[in-house]
Design a protein around this motif. Sequence first.
Motif, PDB file in Angstrom:
ATOM      1  N   TYR A  66      28.022  27.059  62.279  1.00 15.15           N
ATOM      2  CA  TYR A  66      28.513  27.185  63.650  1.00 15.15           C
ATOM      3  C   TYR A  66      27.450  27.755  64.587  1.00 15.15           C
ATOM      4  O   TYR A  66      27.476  27.490  65.789  1.00 15.15           O
ATOM      5  CB  TYR A  66      29.790  28.020  63.669  1.00 15.15           C
ATOM      6  CG  TYR A  66      30.895  27.349  62.886  1.00 15.15           C
ATOM      7  CD1 TYR A  66      31.494  26.187  63.357  1.00 15.15           C
ATOM      8  CD2 TYR A  66      31.300  27.851  61.642  1.00 15.15           C
ATOM      9  CE1 TYR A  66      32.482  25.550  62.630  1.00 15.15           C
ATOM     10  CE2 TYR A  66      32.284  27.221  60.904  1.00 15.15           C
ATOM     11  CZ  TYR A  66      32.875  26.061  61.403  1.00 15.15           C
ATOM     12  OH  TYR A  66      33.847  25.420  60.671  1.00 15.15           O
ATOM     13  N   ARG A 128      23.905  21.662  55.686  1.00 13.45           N
ATOM     14  CA  ARG A 128      25.006  21.084  54.886  1.00 13.45           C
ATOM     15  C   ARG A 128      24.550  20.765  53.456  1.00 13.45           C
ATOM     16  O   ARG A 128      25.319  20.908  52.505  1.00 13.45           O
ATOM     17  CB  ARG A 128      25.540  19.813  55.556  1.00 13.45           C
ATOM     18  CG  ARG A 128      26.286  20.007  56.874  1.00 13.45           C
ATOM     19  CD  ARG A 128      27.538  20.866  56.702  1.00 13.45           C
ATOM     20  NE  ARG A 128      27.238  22.298  56.728  1.00 13.45           N
ATOM     21  CZ  ARG A 128      27.941  23.231  56.114  1.00 13.45           C
ATOM     22  NH1 ARG A 128      29.012  22.917  55.416  1.00 13.45           N
ATOM     23  NH2 ARG A 128      27.599  24.500  56.190  1.00 13.45           N
ATOM     24  N   LYS A 242      37.539  17.615  51.478  1.00 13.07           N
ATOM     25  CA  LYS A 242      37.100  18.722  52.328  1.00 13.07           C
ATOM     26  C   LYS A 242      35.602  18.626  52.622  1.00 13.07           C
ATOM     27  O   LYS A 242      35.156  18.817  53.760  1.00 13.07           O
ATOM     28  CB  LYS A 242      37.408  20.065  51.651  1.00 13.07           C
ATOM     29  CG  LYS A 242      37.091  21.269  52.531  1.00 13.07           C
ATOM     30  CD  LYS A 242      37.419  22.572  51.826  1.00 13.07           C
ATOM     31  CE  LYS A 242      37.032  23.764  52.715  1.00 13.07           C
ATOM     32  NZ  LYS A 242      37.284  25.056  52.057  1.00 13.07           N
ATOM     33  N   SER A 245      34.917  15.706  55.016  1.00 11.97           N
ATOM     34  CA  SER A 245      35.349  15.982  56.392  1.00 11.97           C
ATOM     35  C   SER A 245      34.358  16.884  57.114  1.00 11.97           C
ATOM     36  O   SER A 245      34.145  16.761  58.315  1.00 11.97           O
ATOM     37  CB  SER A 245      36.741  16.618  56.399  1.00 11.97           C
ATOM     38  OG  SER A 245      36.691  17.928  55.861  1.00 11.97           O
ATOM     39  N   THR A 246      33.716  17.790  56.366  1.00  5.40           N
ATOM     40  CA  THR A 246      32.719  18.689  56.942  1.00  5.40           C
ATOM     41  C   THR A 246      31.493  17.917  57.402  1.00  5.40           C
ATOM     42  O   THR A 246      30.894  18.230  58.429  1.00  5.40           O
ATOM     43  CB  THR A 246      32.280  19.753  55.908  1.00  5.40           C
ATOM     44  OG1 THR A 246      33.441  20.395  55.403  1.00  5.40           O
ATOM     45  CG2 THR A 246      31.374  20.789  56.529  1.00  5.40           C
ATOM     46  N   SER A 249      31.616  14.218  60.512  1.00  3.53           N
ATOM     47  CA  SER A 249      31.449  14.362  61.959  1.00  3.53           C
ATOM     48  C   SER A 249      29.966  14.417  62.322  1.00  3.53           C
ATOM     49  O   SER A 249      29.520  13.768  63.276  1.00  3.53           O
ATOM     50  CB  SER A 249      32.161  15.619  62.460  1.00  3.53           C
ATOM     51  OG  SER A 249      31.736  16.755  61.756  1.00  3.53           O
ATOM     52  N   TYR A 296      33.165  17.184  66.816  1.00  2.87           N
ATOM     53  CA  TYR A 296      33.005  18.417  66.031  1.00  2.87           C
ATOM     54  C   TYR A 296      34.261  19.277  66.005  1.00  2.87           C
ATOM     55  O   TYR A 296      34.554  19.924  65.003  1.00  2.87           O
ATOM     56  CB  TYR A 296      31.830  19.233  66.572  1.00  2.87           C
ATOM     57  CG  TYR A 296      30.495  18.748  66.064  1.00  2.87           C
ATOM     58  CD1 TYR A 296      30.185  18.782  64.703  1.00  2.87           C
ATOM     59  CD2 TYR A 296      29.542  18.236  66.929  1.00  2.87           C
ATOM     60  CE1 TYR A 296      28.978  18.327  64.229  1.00  2.87           C
ATOM     61  CE2 TYR A 296      28.316  17.787  66.468  1.00  2.87           C
ATOM     62  CZ  TYR A 296      28.045  17.835  65.123  1.00  2.87           C
ATOM     63  OH  TYR A 296      26.845  17.382  64.658  1.00  2.87           O
ATOM     64  N   SER A 297      35.018  19.298  67.110  1.00  2.00           N
ATOM     65  CA  SER A 297      36.184  20.189  67.153  1.00  2.00           C
ATOM     66  C   SER A 297      37.415  19.569  66.513  1.00  2.00           C
ATOM     67  O   SER A 297      38.109  20.215  65.722  1.00  2.00           O
ATOM     68  CB  SER A 297      36.481  20.596  68.596  1.00  2.00           C
ATOM     69  OG  SER A 297      36.737  19.450  69.386  1.00  2.00           O
ATOM     70  N   ARG A 299      37.651  17.331  64.281  1.00  3.62           N
ATOM     71  CA  ARG A 299      37.526  17.062  62.851  1.00  3.62           C
ATOM     72  C   ARG A 299      37.257  18.332  62.046  1.00  3.62           C
ATOM     73  O   ARG A 299      36.924  18.261  60.874  1.00  3.62           O
ATOM     74  CB  ARG A 299      36.401  16.044  62.609  1.00  3.62           C
ATOM     75  CG  ARG A 299      36.674  14.677  63.226  1.00  3.62           C
ATOM     76  CD  ARG A 299      35.555  13.707  62.942  1.00  3.62           C
ATOM     77  NE  ARG A 299      35.426  13.473  61.507  1.00  3.62           N
ATOM     78  CZ  ARG A 299      36.119  12.559  60.830  1.00  3.62           C
ATOM     79  NH1 ARG A 299      36.999  11.802  61.453  1.00  3.62           N
ATOM     80  NH2 ARG A 299      35.931  12.391  59.531  1.00  3.62           N
ATOM     81  N   ASN A 300      37.378  19.491  62.722  1.00  7.14           N
ATOM     82  CA  ASN A 300      37.061  20.745  62.045  1.00  7.14           C
ATOM     83  C   ASN A 300      38.246  21.707  62.177  1.00  7.14           C
ATOM     84  O   ASN A 300      38.580  22.158  63.271  1.00  7.14           O
ATOM     85  CB  ASN A 300      35.799  21.358  62.665  1.00  7.14           C
ATOM     86  CG  ASN A 300      35.286  22.524  61.870  1.00  7.14           C
ATOM     87  OD1 ASN A 300      35.988  23.502  61.675  1.00  7.14           O
ATOM     88  ND2 ASN A 300      34.053  22.427  61.400  1.00  7.14           N
ATOM     89  N   LYS A 301      38.876  22.001  61.060  1.00  2.00           N
ATOM     90  CA  LYS A 301      40.088  22.836  61.065  1.00  2.00           C
ATOM     91  C   LYS A 301      39.794  24.264  61.523  1.00  2.00           C
ATOM     92  O   LYS A 301      40.621  24.895  62.189  1.00  2.00           O
ATOM     93  CB  LYS A 301      40.718  22.851  59.676  1.00  2.00           C
ATOM     94  CG  LYS A 301      41.368  21.515  59.304  1.00  2.00           C
ATOM     95  CD  LYS A 301      41.965  21.549  57.908  1.00  2.00           C
ATOM     96  CE  LYS A 301      42.578  20.205  57.552  1.00  2.00           C
ATOM     97  NZ  LYS A 301      43.100  20.177  56.165  1.00  2.00           N
ATOM     98  N   GLU A 302      38.620  24.787  61.162  1.00  2.00           N
ATOM     99  CA  GLU A 302      38.273  26.161  61.562  1.00  2.00           C
ATOM    100  C   GLU A 302      38.116  26.264  63.074  1.00  2.00           C
ATOM    101  O   GLU A 302      38.542  27.245  63.688  1.00  2.00           O
ATOM    102  CB  GLU A 302      36.989  26.598  60.856  1.00  2.00           C
ATOM    103  CG  GLU A 302      37.180  26.923  59.380  1.00  2.00           C
ATOM    104  CD  GLU A 302      35.906  27.431  58.748  1.00  2.00           C
ATOM    105  OE1 GLU A 302      35.910  28.544  58.208  1.00  2.00           O
ATOM    106  OE2 GLU A 302      34.895  26.713  58.784  1.00  2.00           O
TER     107      GLU A 302
END
Length: 316
Positions: A66, A128, A242, A245-246, A249, A296-297, A299-302
């Motif tokens: 982030y 990543r 998981k 998905s990270t 994006s 980015y937002s 597709r990102n659960k956090e």
Amino acid sequence: VEYQELEAIDNISTVMQFVLIGFSDLPNLQGSLFTVFSVVYLIILMGNFLIIVIISMEQALQKPMYFFLANFSSLEICYVSVTVPRILFNIETQDRHISLMSCATQMCFFLIFGTTESLLLAVMSYDRYIAICHPLLYPMVMNPSKCTQLAAGSWLGGIPIQVGQTCQIFSMKFCNSYKINHFFCDIPPILKLACGDTTMHELSVYVVVMVVAAFPFILVLTSYSKIIATILRLPTAKGRAKAFSTCSSHLLVVVLFYGSATVTYLRPKSMHSPGTDKLLSLFYTIVTPMFNPLIYSLRNKEVISALRKLFFKAYY
């Protein structure tokens, strides 16, 4: 249209002021274009600024991934601000003149920020790669000091190269025309206006693109080939989903940016057409920065969770 010119020693008329043709060939759509570009610019500014605020305020997002995303959002704001305000000014005033120095300055900053984006995308893929392929080493390898160094290298790495390239291009004499058939000062339309043979200049552009775009792109592909191989070996479907998905994006942003930019700069000058150049440029200068916050937002659960917390605090 009036323009200033300076008589050179060899009696070649050298252009000292350009006219950005932009979208003037669509006279009936000027109002609509101004509205569209204004809305898109606001979306880019607000979307990326919101990501920066969320990341800076949410403790759960104080991670290398982030940190780089906040840098990326800051970059996107700078990147679009080099071109879009000028487009809006030209449409609003219908004064499309731009001085040689202003044109060179716009090109230089555009190329520097473009290089930063290319390097930052490579750094994010490396992050990543370490996180997924070497998770036990991740806290040690991607420590705060290393992250700061990688981010600073991305921001500063392109400055000497692109300042040099801009100086080289604008050391040429421009006598073929003073009209730039584009909406900003980019390399391909500027080279078309140069006097004489531009082969060496085109070659230098290819070399620079290979260094600042093709090489980072190869690093991205290498990282993701190893990431995908590691993900496919994960024992559970949930774990694979998981991890994918990270990364998906980021990979989507990479394809959008490198795809359109590479086609623009690596085609021979003879294959460039104003319409195609404008369309491709819209992709990597405006469309991609607009979609990046959404990609980015959403597709990102956090990030979504942090966004909900932020709105909850704001309303209650």
